[in-house]
Design a protein around this motif. Structure first.
Motif, mmCIF file in Angstrom:
data_model
loop_
_atom_site.group_PDB
_atom_site.id
_atom_site.type_symbol
_atom_site.label_atom_id
_atom_site.label_comp_id
_atom_site.label_asym_id
_atom_site.label_seq_id
_atom_site.Cartn_x
_atom_site.Cartn_y
_atom_site.Cartn_z
ATOM 1 N N VAL A 46 42.741 42.848 33.599
ATOM 2 C CA VAL A 46 43.420 43.576 34.687
ATOM 3 C C VAL A 46 43.403 42.762 35.970
ATOM 4 N N ILE A 47 42.267 42.147 36.276
ATOM 5 C CA ILE A 47 42.150 41.353 37.510
ATOM 6 C C ILE A 47 43.096 40.156 37.463
ATOM 7 N N ILE A 48 43.117 39.451 36.332
ATOM 8 C CA ILE A 48 43.993 38.277 36.216
ATOM 9 C C ILE A 48 45.458 38.697 36.228
ATOM 10 N N ARG A 49 45.762 39.857 35.635
ATOM 11 C CA ARG A 49 47.154 40.339 35.607
ATOM 12 C C ARG A 49 47.642 40.768 36.989
ATOM 13 N N THR A 50 46.789 41.418 37.761
ATOM 14 C CA THR A 50 47.222 41.990 39.038
ATOM 15 C C THR A 50 47.087 41.029 40.213
ATOM 16 N N GLU A 51 46.207 40.040 40.110
ATOM 17 C CA GLU A 51 45.991 39.101 41.215
ATOM 18 C C GLU A 51 46.880 37.871 41.018
ATOM 19 N N GLU A 52 47.855 37.707 41.874
ATOM 20 C CA GLU A 52 48.838 36.630 41.705
ATOM 21 C C GLU A 52 48.208 35.247 41.803
ATOM 22 N N SER A 53 47.138 35.114 42.602
ATOM 23 C CA SER A 53 46.495 33.804 42.758
ATOM 24 C C SER A 53 45.810 33.343 41.464
ATOM 25 N N PHE A 54 45.614 34.274 40.521
ATOM 26 C CA PHE A 54 44.988 33.934 39.246
ATOM 27 C C PHE A 54 46.014 33.552 38.183
ATOM 28 N N PRO A 288 32.471 37.736 29.074
ATOM 29 C CA PRO A 288 32.911 38.261 30.374
ATOM 30 C C PRO A 288 31.799 38.301 31.409
ATOM 31 N N VAL A 289 30.554 38.513 30.950
ATOM 32 C CA VAL A 289 29.420 38.530 31.880
ATOM 33 C C VAL A 289 29.218 37.146 32.490
ATOM 34 N N ILE A 290 29.242 36.111 31.632
ATOM 35 C CA ILE A 290 29.047 34.734 32.098
ATOM 36 C C ILE A 290 30.153 34.336 33.075
ATOM 37 N N TYR A 291 31.408 34.576 32.690
ATOM 38 C CA TYR A 291 32.522 34.166 33.542
ATOM 39 C C TYR A 291 32.577 34.970 34.840
ATOM 40 N N SER A 292 32.161 36.228 34.799
ATOM 41 C CA SER A 292 32.148 37.038 36.017
ATOM 42 C C SER A 292 31.064 36.561 36.981
ATOM 43 N N MET A 293 29.923 36.139 36.423
ATOM 44 C CA MET A 293 28.815 35.693 37.267
ATOM 45 C C MET A 293 29.041 34.287 37.813
ATOM 46 N N ILE A 302 36.048 41.315 41.672
ATOM 47 C CA ILE A 302 35.403 42.496 41.091
ATOM 48 C C ILE A 302 34.658 43.276 42.173
ATOM 49 N N ALA A 303 33.933 42.542 43.038
ATOM 50 C CA ALA A 303 33.206 43.191 44.135
ATOM 51 C C ALA A 303 34.169 43.906 45.079
ATOM 52 N N LYS A 304 35.302 43.267 45.330
ATOM 53 C CA LYS A 304 36.309 43.860 46.220
ATOM 54 C C LYS A 304 36.881 45.140 45.623
ATOM 55 N N VAL A 305 37.155 45.122 44.315
ATOM 56 C CA VAL A 305 37.710 46.306 43.651
ATOM 57 C C VAL A 305 36.743 47.472 43.721
ATOM 58 N N PHE A 306 35.461 47.201 43.382
ATOM 59 C CA PHE A 306 34.478 48.288 43.382
ATOM 60 C C PHE A 306 34.181 48.786 44.790
ATOM 61 N N ASN A 307 34.166 47.877 45.776
ATOM 62 C CA ASN A 307 33.928 48.288 47.160
ATOM 63 C C ASN A 307 35.073 49.144 47.684
ATOM 64 N N SER A 308 36.308 48.771 47.331
ATOM 65 C CA SER A 308 37.456 49.550 47.787
ATOM 66 C C SER A 308 37.446 50.939 47.155
ATOM 67 N N ARG A 309 37.020 51.027 45.888
ATOM 68 C CA ARG A 309 36.932 52.328 45.242
ATOM 69 C C ARG A 309 35.853 53.186 45.892
ATOM 70 N N LYS A 310 34.743 52.539 46.245
ATOM 71 C CA LYS A 310 33.662 53.275 46.895
ATOM 72 C C LYS A 310 34.123 53.807 48.254
#
Length: 323
Positions: A46-54, A288-293, A302-310
């Protein structure tokens, strides 16, 4: 053509030997593994699909890796959770062959994605100025299509070669899912053709891929050692850490499992089962854990998505209180 009597063949799948009395306790960690696998890989997609810079080769390849991991997880999920959550250990021959086909196909695709990711890192380190002109998005798309077609075509004969056997010897399989090596082990006929073709298929996919990965890393190491500044060397090689972890996690259990199935007749029966579980269940969870970290851009997103939801949740609560 099916062998006589195969229409009603039902295989009995196994959990983990010597832990049959504790399968209920294993249900929760296994469910957790699948939740982490599916949630982690879908999040990356989802992140790679929605973020144009990716929308560039490195991240598109990561999305392809996530899709193969999702495929592996969804293929093993029904029978694994059926055994450990519902104590249902039966699978019909046709369902078994279907699961076997997709399981080996997704594994071949993942192997192909890993070799392209190695080449991607090689070009990025070896010739960074021409990287964007060599690995364009259309080129990656064509390579991805080739990986899919190779996996589908190479594995395609295996279910048909397997279905022709009479299964009157035994119906008890060693794993919680159907693997080619395990199914032909219980066949009541000469399985030489299957064994030879299975070996050829492995060599055509994972054998060739592992050779290219080794060559790529030899060239990467040579390029890194040619860099004079130690900090630049470390930075260049650090871009390969995630991929190295993914390769080791995929190939070490695979090689061990193949060797045990073909040559380890006197080894513990628990060893190939544990190797198969590590080979099929852990990479979709850990990748996914390795690549996310380790990938800063994905971690920040990911941090931005969760912070915006919060923040949205807090705003909604404040709005409710005001009303």
């Amino acid at each position: 053509m099916a062998a006589p009597g195969n229409v009603s063949v039902i295989f009995i799948l196994s959990g983990i030997p010597e832990l049959e009395d504790h399968q209920d306790f294993l249900a929760f960690p296994l469910c957790l593994l699948y939740v982490v696998s599916l949630l982690g890989n879908f999040t990356i997609l989802v992140i790679i699909r929605t973020e144009e810079s990716f929308h560039q080769p490195m991240y598109i390849l990561l999305a392809m890796l996530a899709m193969t991991d999702i495929g592996v997880s969804l293929t093993t999920l029904p029978t694994v959770l059926g055994i450990f959550c519902f104590n249902y250990d039966q699978i019909h021959l046709d369902s078994c062959l279907t699961q076997m086909y997709f399981l080996h196909t997704f594994a071949a695709m993942e192997s192909g994605v890993l070799v392209v990711m190695a080449v991607d890192r090689l070009i990025a380190i070896w010739d960074p100025l021409r990287y964007s002109s060599i690995l364009t998005n259309p080129v990656i798309g064509k390579i991805g299509l080739g990986i899919v077609l190779r996996g589908l075509c190479v594995v395609f004969p295996i279910p048909f070669l397997t279905r022709r056997f009479p299964f009157n010897k035994s119906h008890l399989l060693s794993h919680s899912y159907c693997l080619h090596q395990d199914v032909i082990r219980v066949a009541g006929a000469d399985t030489t053709v299957n064994s030879i073709y299975g070996l050829v298929a492995v060599l055509m996919t994972k054998g060739v891929d592992s050779m290219f990965i080794v060559i790529s890393y030899i060239l990467i190491l040579k390029a890194v050692l040619d860099i004079r500044a130690n900090s630049a060397r470390l930075k260049a090689f650090s871009t390969c850490v995630c991929h190295i972890c993914a390769v080791l996690l995929f190939y070490i259990p695979l090689i061990g499992l193949s060797l045990v199935h073909r040559f380890g007749k006197n080894t513990s029966h628990l060893l190939p089962i544990l190797m198969a579980d590590v080979y099929l269940l852990f990479p979709p969870v850990i990748n996914p854990v390795i690549y996310s970290m380790k990938t800063k851009q994905i971690r920040q997103k990911i941090a931005k998505v969760f912070n915006s939801r919060k923040l949205r949740t807090i705003d909604n609560k404040i709005a409710v209180l005001k009303v």
